[in-house]
Motif scaffolding. Structure first.
Motif, short mmCIF file in Angstrom:
data_model
loop_
_atom_site.label_atom_id
_atom_site.label_comp_id
_atom_site.label_asym_id
_atom_site.label_seq_id
_atom_site.Cartn_x
_atom_site.Cartn_y
_atom_site.Cartn_z
N LEU A 1 0.90 -1.26 -0.13
CA LEU A 1 -0.45 0.12 -0.05
C LEU A 1 0.70 1.46 0.51
CD1 LEU A 1 -2.90 1.10 -0.02
CD2 LEU A 1 -2.74 1.25 2.69
N ASN A 2 0.71 1.69 -1.29
CA ASN A 2 2.00 3.00 -1.09
C ASN A 2 1.35 4.56 -0.93
OD1 ASN A 2 3.44 1.21 -2.19
ND2 ASN A 2 3.20 2.17 -5.07
N TYR A 3 2.09 5.10 0.12
CA TYR A 3 1.17 6.58 0.17
C TYR A 3 2.27 7.34 -0.28
CZ TYR A 3 -1.43 4.76 3.92
OH TYR A 3 -2.47 3.93 5.60
N SER A 4 1.50 8.68 -0.62
CA SER A 4 1.65 9.34 -1.26
C SER A 4 1.47 10.55 -0.98
CB SER A 4 2.20 9.19 -3.01
OG SER A 4 2.28 8.62 -3.68
N ILE A 5 2.04 11.97 0.03
CA ILE A 5 1.97 12.78 0.90
C ILE A 5 2.20 14.22 0.51
CG2 ILE A 5 1.24 13.48 2.76
CD1 ILE A 5 1.98 11.11 3.79
N LEU A 6 1.56 15.25 -0.05
CA LEU A 6 2.26 16.49 0.32
C LEU A 6 1.51 17.41 1.24
CD1 LEU A 6 4.01 18.53 -1.20
CD2 LEU A 6 1.99 19.09 -2.09
N LEU A 7 2.46 17.75 1.86
CA LEU A 7 2.40 18.97 3.03
C LEU A 7 1.64 20.34 2.42
CD1 LEU A 7 1.29 19.37 5.80
CD2 LEU A 7 3.86 19.87 6.39
N LEU A 8 1.08 21.21 2.69
CA LEU A 8 0.70 21.71 2.47
C LEU A 8 0.68 23.61 3.14
CD1 LEU A 8 -2.97 21.29 0.24
CD2 LEU A 8 -0.21 21.33 -0.48
N GLY A 9 0.18 22.92 4.20
CA GLY A 9 0.22 23.53 4.83
C GLY A 9 0.38 23.81 6.85
N VAL A 10 0.63 24.42 7.48
CA VAL A 10 0.27 24.12 9.16
C VAL A 10 -0.56 25.59 9.79
CG1 VAL A 10 1.98 23.33 10.34
CG2 VAL A 10 1.75 22.36 8.54
N LYS A 11 -1.37 24.61 10.70
CA LYS A 11 -1.36 25.89 11.36
C LYS A 11 -0.77 25.02 13.08
CE LYS A 11 -5.33 28.02 8.90
NZ LYS A 11 -7.32 27.18 8.77
N GLY A 12 0.04 26.34 13.95
CA GLY A 12 0.67 25.63 14.67
C GLY A 12 -1.00 25.83 15.97
N PRO A 13 -0.76 25.07 17.30
CA PRO A 13 -1.75 25.17 18.31
C PRO A 13 -1.51 26.18 18.21
CG PRO A 13 0.40 24.26 18.53
CD PRO A 13 0.73 24.16 17.55
N SER A 14 -3.41 26.42 19.15
CA SER A 14 -3.84 27.36 18.91
C SER A 14 -2.79 27.96 21.04
CB SER A 14 -4.96 27.95 19.63
OG SER A 14 -5.58 27.25 20.10
N GLU A 15 -2.81 29.21 20.83
CA GLU A 15 -2.01 29.57 22.38
C GLU A 15 -3.04 29.23 23.59
OE1 GLU A 15 -0.43 33.84 24.66
OE2 GLU A 15 -1.87 33.97 22.74
N GLU A 16 -4.39 29.20 23.45
CA GLU A 16 -5.12 28.40 24.64
C GLU A 16 -4.37 27.00 25.03
OE1 GLU A 16 -9.54 28.35 25.88
OE2 GLU A 16 -8.73 28.93 23.67
#
Length: 945
Positions: free
Chosen positions: A677-692
């Protein structure tokens, strides 16, 4: 016989009985600004969304009042129409005998001249039955009546609630009721069908014949054949249907039955799982025809009368025992149509239905990521959750399994006093980052919170009120919705574990977590899954990540990531032994070498089939909402990076793979060859965990509440009467200050966000008008804290908590200059995040994460909206220089952690005190740049713009 039940026809149901499609409902949204919760607010606000219904009948129309729910407005409109017609809804509290009488009356009506032309699906079945040949002409299978007539079905449940789980009882009751109409209905005990004794008038039949659609002469419809023998595969089948033959006869023929009267029809599976409205069709179970047992409502089954093997796969998705083969098809009559409605059903429809029987499967299908997604094990915040909320999934799960609606009961309770919390904080005497983190973790465990918290209990019952599950989490949450969603999720996770592991002992809690208490006295209400839904158990991994070296996790828990991915099955077509020998033979012929090499390479290319892909999907890291292989890879990537790897899927994953396969025959063939089972992944963006979220992981009570307590301490010590909150946002500080007795008489908030100010006004309005306090006036201004307004000159206390980091750094310096030189408060409290503390907050797994030899990465800002974050040295320099220039003294402190332990407080605070005893007078109207958004005065209770 079972006891009676209540059935009260609603006004809308009565209107439908009398007018059918001639009654037209139109619901409009109504926004009442007077109900916005804050009179006098200068910002235009939409009130809560209400609904008004317009009901159009053939002779007149009515308009309802406004209601919070659409259905209430529709019922109100129907009630007004009935009142105008002079019809009063009857409150039917039916006994069992009355239910029998209504079934008899309903059957007689179904076979009346009037009903033959009705737009009800049963009307279409009756008309189709007239086109059956020979002695079956006009005969309607009893299963059709029991399935498609809601009134008869509901009356059967009054006679015996077990009809819900054993629909065959409804057939027996219909047959028994029809026997009382021997002068009108022909009902043979040997054939489960009914027909009218006397023929319909010829003119009615001829008139109906002219309306028969000729659009369907003969049609092949794809269906799914489900053998009762487990070793045989579920496969695609074909039904041959036509307008001159009842479709149930075609299904009966494929099942090897005499005719459609022997076919049982399941409930509708809906479109969510399989794309069209499907039903199961199977042989009516051969039970004893002893009418006395039927009349008593007994569901006792004599296994000696069962002639065919139990179909485990069909029984699982249907929720009742099915014996013999079954067909899954999308064919039948709908409302307001004589045309036979049909759609092709594929084999993966069956596997999607199987998948959708569990909470985990419901979540997978809703996210359109059957293999990639998983039901999260944690609900953090509504903003980070993706897909239907846990409560919605729980309601859907209960509906699918014919359980009663879940009962969720939330409650509140007081929690530990802040004085106890402060005493516990004084115990922080150790040094070193790791020891500081250990104490912060202990603070989280020992401190239950502030004020009142919410928790929620969930109970699940069968429709006959037998307890299935009781889930009583002990953990408290600040928000009621968080408590409800987390309790719902705890129940869903238990059910998911039950479906994945049927050895769970229902008498014992399935989780050792002290935060929950789950009891399940009757888990046997569910059929055993015939196929495993655990796609990760016993999995042999062969990871081939592009970056071979082990990498440290770079994306922390709580981050919301966006990825593009594809999953494919790949089989290497080269046979190792044959391939090597044939190449040796071929290479001996030098003249053919180049030609054969090309052919050899082509033959050895792997066979690859795409099975699932998504151009963009978001998920929260650290909650288990994504396949662990994907999450593990993603957390080591950077934005824009591509990664691929392969695993050997376990046998248990076959059902999920077939649920998404477009060609199940080919996919089965590939699976038989042990593909990767082949996985191909492209990371498009990241929003860090909220301050809260980051702060909540370490501090209880939250830092925001600790900052309020800190400000409150200085307010009490200074006996201040006026306070201005610079950058008040949604008014959380002002709102919290009203919970405690203080000397404050005037509170003021300034912000540039209309939305935040509107929320602040609503909260303050509620508290100031309900609670007794010293505050005599409250004002909210729309304006920038970088601009001076003389009305805020020379106040006792100014606060600016966690605001300056949202500005550019030079603007923060400008604010410091203006607030001390122009606003000139006696006391100013400024707080901002300590950048050095971010290393601790952003450590997702500090106790297990391995160190590596690469250069240490600088910690990220706590919030994506922060323009800067200062270290303790930078903050001290800024505040000290300001104080020196404007004749103020300054003291440094903070909340969260300890100033005596590295890296200091999580939130650093500077308290400026004015040294000069005199203040330059500023003309009252000289600089009034702020706009009053909301104002409250205690003297007369008026609220002014």
């Amino acid at each position: 016989m079972a006891g009676g039940g209540k059935h009260t026809p609603t006004p809308k149901a009565i209107i439908h009985q009398k007018f059918g499609a001639k009654a037209s409902y139109r619901v409009e949204e109504v926004h009442d600004s007077s109900q916005s919760g804050c009179p006098g607010l200068a910002i235009p606000q939409k009130g809560p969304c209400l609904y008004r219904c317009h009901l159009q009948l053939p002779d007149f129309s009515v308009v309802s009042n406004v209601f919070k729910k659409k259905k209430d407005s529709e019922q109100s409109a129907a009630e007004l129409a009935l009142d105008k017609l002079g019809i009063l809804p009857q409150n039917d509290d039916l006994t069992v005998d009355e239910a029998w009488d209504e079934i008899v009356g309903r059957i007689k009506y179904i076979f009346s001249d009037e009903f033959l032309s009705a737009e009800h699906p049963l009307g279409a079945h009756l008309r189709a039955a007239l086109r059956r040949d020979g002695e079956r002409c006009g005969s309607v299978p009893v299963s059709v009546i029991a399935t498609f007539d809601a009134k008869i079905n509901s009356r059967c449940k009054i006679i015996n609630p077990s009809v819900e789980s054993d629909p065959f009882l409804a057939i027996s009751y219909v047959m028994k009721a029809a026997a009382k109409l021997s002068d009108y209905i022909v009902a043979s005990p040997h054939v489960a069908s009914l027909r009218r004794k006397n023929a319909y008038p010829s003119e009615i039949v001829e008139a109906l014949a002219t309306h028969v659609s000729d659009s369907l002469h003969s049609r092949e419809v794809a269906a799914v054949y489900i053998p009762c023998i487990d070793e045989e595969v579920v496969e695609l089948d074909t039904l041959y249907i036509s307008s001159d033959r009842h479709y149930l006869d075609s299904i009966a023929e494929r099942l090897g039955l005499k005719d459609g009267s022997q076919v049982m029809i399941s409930r509708n599976f809906g479109k969510a799982s399989c794309g069209s409205e499907c039903r199961l069709y199977f042989d009516i179970p051969k039970k004893s025809s002893d009418n006395s047992s039927e009349a008593s409502g007994s569901s006792n089954e004599d296994s000696s009368h069962i002639k065919k093997s139990r179909n485990a796969r069909a029984s699982y998705i249907c929720g009742q025992d099915i014996h013999g083969d079954a067909i899954l098809a999308s064919v039948g009559y709908r409302w307001k149509s004589d045309d036979l409605d049909y759609a092709d059903v594929t084999v993966n429809s069956f596997y999607r239905i199987c998948c959708g029987m569990s909470p985990n499967g419901i979540y997978k299908i809703s996210r359109q990521a059957v293999i990639a997604a998983q039901l999260p094990f944690s609900f953090t915040t509504k903003s980070n959750w993706r897909g239907p909320l846990p409560r919605e999934i729980l309601c859907l799960f209960c509906h699918q399994h014919r359980l009663a609606e879940p009962i969720l009961s939330s409650s509140t309770a007081p929690v530990k006093l802040l004085s106890d919390i402060f005493r516990s904080q004084k115990k922080l005497k150790v040094s070193g980052v790791d020891e500081a983190n250990e104490n912060l973790s202990r603070e989280k465990e020992d401190t239950p919170g502030l004020g009142h918290g919410f928790r929620c209990e969930v109970k699940i019952f069968t429709k006959s009120q037998d307890l299935v599950l009781e889930c009583s989490p002990r953990k408290f949450y600040e928000k009621e919705n968080d408590a409800i969603q987390n309790a719902s999720l705890r129940a869903l996770l238990w059910f998911s574990k039950f479906f994945a592991d049927l050895d769970v002992d229902g008498e014992q809690p399935c989780d050792t977590d002290d935060d929950q208490d789950i009891k399940s006295p009757s888990p046997n209400v569910f059929a055993a899954p015939p196929i495993s839904q655990n796609e990760h158990s016993s999995e042999s991994k062969t990871m081939n990540v592009l970056s071979a070296e082990k990498r440290v996790q770079s994306i922390t828990n709580g981050s919301v990531v966006s990825i593009c991915y594809s999953l494919s099955l790949a089989v290497d077509s080269e046979d190792s032994s044959d391939g090597e020998s044939s190449r040796e033979d071929i290479e001996s012929n030098e003249d053919m070498e180049s030609e054969v090499d090309a052919e050899y390479s082509a033959n050895c290319e792997p066979s690859i089939d795409l099975i699932e892909s998504n151009e963009e999907i978001e998920f929260e890291v650290g909650t288990g909402s994504m396949n662990p292989h994907i999450e593990s890879a993603v957390t080591q990537m950077t934005v824009g990076e591509y990664s691929s790897f392969s695993i050997t899927p376990p046998d248990a994953a076959e059902a999920l793979i077939l649920a998404v396969a477009s060609d199940t025959v080919r996919t089965r063939s590939l699976l038989s060859e042990r593909p990767s089972l082949n996985y191909s992944i492209l990371l498009l963006g990241v929003k860090g965990p909220s301050e809260e979220r980051m702060e909540a992981a370490f501090f209880k009570p939250p830092l925001s509440k600790q900052r309020v307590e800190y400000a409150l301490k200085h307010i009490r010590e200074s006996s201040a009467s006026t306070l201005v909150d610079f950058g008040c946002g949604s008014g959380s500080l002002l709102d919290s200050l009203l919970d405690y007795p203080t000397s404050l008489q005037t509170i003021i908030g300034v912000d540039i966000s209309p939305k935040g100010l509107a929320r602040a006004a609503k909260m303050l309005h509620l508290k100031l008008n309900k609670e007794a306090c010293n505050v005599k006036s409250a004002t909210l201004y729309d304006g920038s804290i970088l601009e001076f307004d003389s009305r805020l000159h020379d106040v006792d206390i100014g606060t600016c908590l966690e605001v300056i980091e949202h500005m550019e750094e030079d603007q923060a310096c400008e604010f410091g200059e203006k607030v001390l030189s122009l606003f000139h408060p006696k006391l100013l409290i400024v707080s901002t995040p300590n950048y050095e503390f971010n290393t601790i907050l952003q450590r997702s797994t500090p106790e297990t994460q391995e160190e590596n030899n690469s250069e240490p990465q600088l910690p990220k800002f706590r919030n994506h909206d922060h323009k800067f974050e200062w270290t303790r040295e930078q903050f001290n320099n800024w505040a000290s220089n300001l104080a020196k220039r404007h004749n103020y003294s300054v003291e440094f402190s903070g909340v969260g952690g300890s100033g005596e332990v590295e890296p200091g407080f999580a939130s650093q605070i500077a308290v400026f005190k004015r040294e000069a005893s005199s203040v330059e007078n500023v003309a009252e109207s000289s600089m009034q740049r702020y706009k009053v958004i909301w104002e409250w005065k205690k003297e007369d209770g008026d609220k002014k713009d």
